[in-house]
Design a protein around this motif. Structure first.
Motif, PDB file in Angstrom:
ATOM      1  N   LEU A   7       0.832  -1.202   0.000  1.00  0.00           N
ATOM      2  CA  LEU A   7       0.000   0.000   0.000  1.00  0.00           C
ATOM      3  C   LEU A   7       0.866   1.252   0.000  1.00  0.00           C
ATOM      4  O   LEU A   7       0.645   2.174  -0.806  1.00  0.00           O
ATOM      5  N   PHE A   8       1.852   1.303   0.865  1.00  0.00           N
ATOM      6  CA  PHE A   8       2.646   2.519   0.984  1.00  0.00           C
ATOM      7  C   PHE A   8       3.601   2.706  -0.186  1.00  0.00           C
ATOM      8  O   PHE A   8       3.930   3.835  -0.549  1.00  0.00           O
ATOM      9  N   GLU A   9       3.995   1.628  -0.816  1.00  0.00           N
ATOM     10  CA  GLU A   9       4.748   1.740  -2.070  1.00  0.00           C
ATOM     11  C   GLU A   9       3.862   2.299  -3.174  1.00  0.00           C
ATOM     12  O   GLU A   9       4.314   3.074  -4.023  1.00  0.00           O
ATOM     13  N   LEU A  10       2.571   1.910  -3.164  1.00  0.00           N
ATOM     14  CA  LEU A  10       1.612   2.430  -4.136  1.00  0.00           C
ATOM     15  C   LEU A  10       1.379   3.921  -3.936  1.00  0.00           C
ATOM     16  O   LEU A  10       1.281   4.690  -4.895  1.00  0.00           O
ATOM     17  N   LEU A  11       1.318   4.355  -2.683  1.00  0.00           N
ATOM     18  CA  LEU A  11       1.014   5.750  -2.386  1.00  0.00           C
ATOM     19  C   LEU A  11       2.206   6.682  -2.599  1.00  0.00           C
ATOM     20  O   LEU A  11       2.015   7.876  -2.866  1.00  0.00           O
ATOM     21  N   ALA A  12       3.405   6.165  -2.488  1.00  0.00           N
ATOM     22  CA  ALA A  12       4.602   7.010  -2.480  1.00  0.00           C
ATOM     23  C   ALA A  12       4.709   7.972  -3.661  1.00  0.00           C
ATOM     24  O   ALA A  12       5.016   9.157  -3.474  1.00  0.00           O
ATOM     25  N   PRO A  13       4.473   7.547  -4.906  1.00  0.00           N
ATOM     26  CA  PRO A  13       4.641   8.479  -6.033  1.00  0.00           C
ATOM     27  C   PRO A  13       3.448   9.399  -6.281  1.00  0.00           C
ATOM     28  O   PRO A  13       3.502  10.246  -7.178  1.00  0.00           O
ATOM     29  N   ILE A  14       2.373   9.271  -5.514  1.00  0.00           N
ATOM     30  CA  ILE A  14       1.159  10.055  -5.747  1.00  0.00           C
ATOM     31  C   ILE A  14       1.240  11.365  -4.975  1.00  0.00           C
ATOM     32  O   ILE A  14       1.334  11.358  -3.736  1.00  0.00           O
ATOM     33  N   ASP A  15       1.184  12.485  -5.676  1.00  0.00           N
ATOM     34  CA  ASP A  15       1.324  13.794  -5.033  1.00  0.00           C
ATOM     35  C   ASP A  15       0.019  14.358  -4.504  1.00  0.00           C
ATOM     36  O   ASP A  15       0.023  15.178  -3.587  1.00  0.00           O
ATOM     37  N   ASP A  16      -1.097  13.932  -5.063  1.00  0.00           N
ATOM     38  CA  ASP A  16      -2.396  14.484  -4.685  1.00  0.00           C
ATOM     39  C   ASP A  16      -2.979  13.711  -3.506  1.00  0.00           C
ATOM     40  O   ASP A  16      -3.154  12.494  -3.571  1.00  0.00           O
ATOM     41  N   ALA A  17      -3.303  14.426  -2.407  1.00  0.00           N
ATOM     42  CA  ALA A  17      -3.802  13.776  -1.199  1.00  0.00           C
ATOM     43  C   ALA A  17      -5.132  13.084  -1.432  1.00  0.00           C
ATOM     44  O   ALA A  17      -5.376  11.993  -0.883  1.00  0.00           O
ATOM     45  N   ARG A  18      -6.000  13.681  -2.230  1.00  0.00           N
ATOM     46  CA  ARG A  18      -7.295  13.055  -2.477  1.00  0.00           C
ATOM     47  C   ARG A  18      -7.133  11.750  -3.249  1.00  0.00           C
ATOM     48  O   ARG A  18      -7.816  10.762  -2.954  1.00  0.00           O
TER      49      ARG A  18
END
Length: 283
Positions: free
Chosen positions: A50-61
């Motif tokens: 999950l956190f590897e998936l989230l790492a490159p995403i800049d938008d909080a929403r």
């Protein structure tokens, strides 16, 4: 001699918990001044995908949407038969008892069944005992205490790894706070209360005036889970006294804007308790 910071009383803590600091430390006043990250055992590593998936995403929403999708898939929230729950044998309430229902139930009534589940979760994960739930819990033979235990047990019975869902919610909340506030250690938050004398104060009330913020700090033992707000005017709607305090970011369990549509309360922050230094003002 100056007073030493009060420790968490023995009657307010468990000797064991499931995070990286014992309750006597994370619940004490020194921790409020000098917080370090709190991690529930194994959760970040177990959900590393999950956190590897989230790492490159800049938008909080967008990160929030990915989290909702992940937790739904991981816990089979949209296919409860796959999670082992039989629709004909489990009541609808049990089948729908997920992390979102718990936090929304808390916002509606912190002394209800969902509130009991969340307070029990704090007890097992952080070792901080609940102090209040529809009544003081200082008597283990009292009606309020037995009511609290019964509500917590009923709220957890036949649910779908509910406490594990809450583990991940807290861990995601801490991840988001780190992304959105990388250089902050505290938030200044407010809580409106009534009947100040019913709270566990380490100081007497001499000097509490009717004028705003007399500047004299008080030390108080809060319940193991509490609602605060970032809007002082909003806090005024909930009591005759206003507590203002600096909350360590690692003690934020969740907040209203963490996920889309998560809570209806404006600027609500749900905070893990312990001993805090607060400023008290009267309206």
């Amino acid at each position: 001699m100056p007073q030493s910071p009060p420790s968490l009383p023995a009657g307010a803590r468990l000797s064991l918990n499931r995070c990286n600091l014992p309750a006597v430390i994370l619940g004490g006043l020194t921790y409020q001044a000098h917080p370090v990250a709190l991690e529930i055992d194994g959760i970040r590593a177990f959900h590393k995908d999950l956190f590897e998936l989230l790492a490159p995403i800049d938008d909080a929403r967008e990160r929030a949407e990915r989290f909702v999708d992940y937790i739904a898939a991981h816990f089979c929230l949209d296919d409860l038969e796959a999670a082992g729950l039989s629709p004909e044998r489990v009541k609808k309430y049990r089948r729908n008892a997920n992390y979102l229902r718990m936090v929304r139930g808390w916002s509606f009534d912190a002394d209800g069944r969902e509130g009991a589940v969340l307070k029990h979760w704090v007890e097992t994960r952080f070792g901080l005992l609940a102090r209040y739930h529809a009544g003081a819990l200082d008597d283990s033979d009292g009606d309020a205490y037995h009511h609290y235990l019964a509500q917590g047990a009923k709220g957890l019975y036949a649910t779908n790894a509910l406490e594990a869902q809450l583990d991940l919610l807290y861990t995601y909340c801490q991840y988001e706070l780190g992304r959105q506030h990388p250089n902050r250690t505290h938030l200044t938050l407010y809580r409106g209360i009534n009947r100040i004398g019913e709270h566990d104060l380490f100081d007497d009330l001499e000097g509490v005036s009717t004028s705003p913020f007399n500047g004299h700090p008080r030390r108080v033992l809060l319940n193991n889970l509490n609602s605060f707000t970032s809007d002082r005017e909003r806090a005024c709607e909930f009591g005759d006294y206003i507590l203002e305090t600096r909350i360590p970011l690692p003690k934020v369990f969740f907040y209203n804007s963490l996920l889309p549509g998560m809570l209806k309360g404006e600027d609500e922050w749900v905070v893990i308790g312990g001993v805090y230094e607060v400023t008290i003002s009267c309206l």
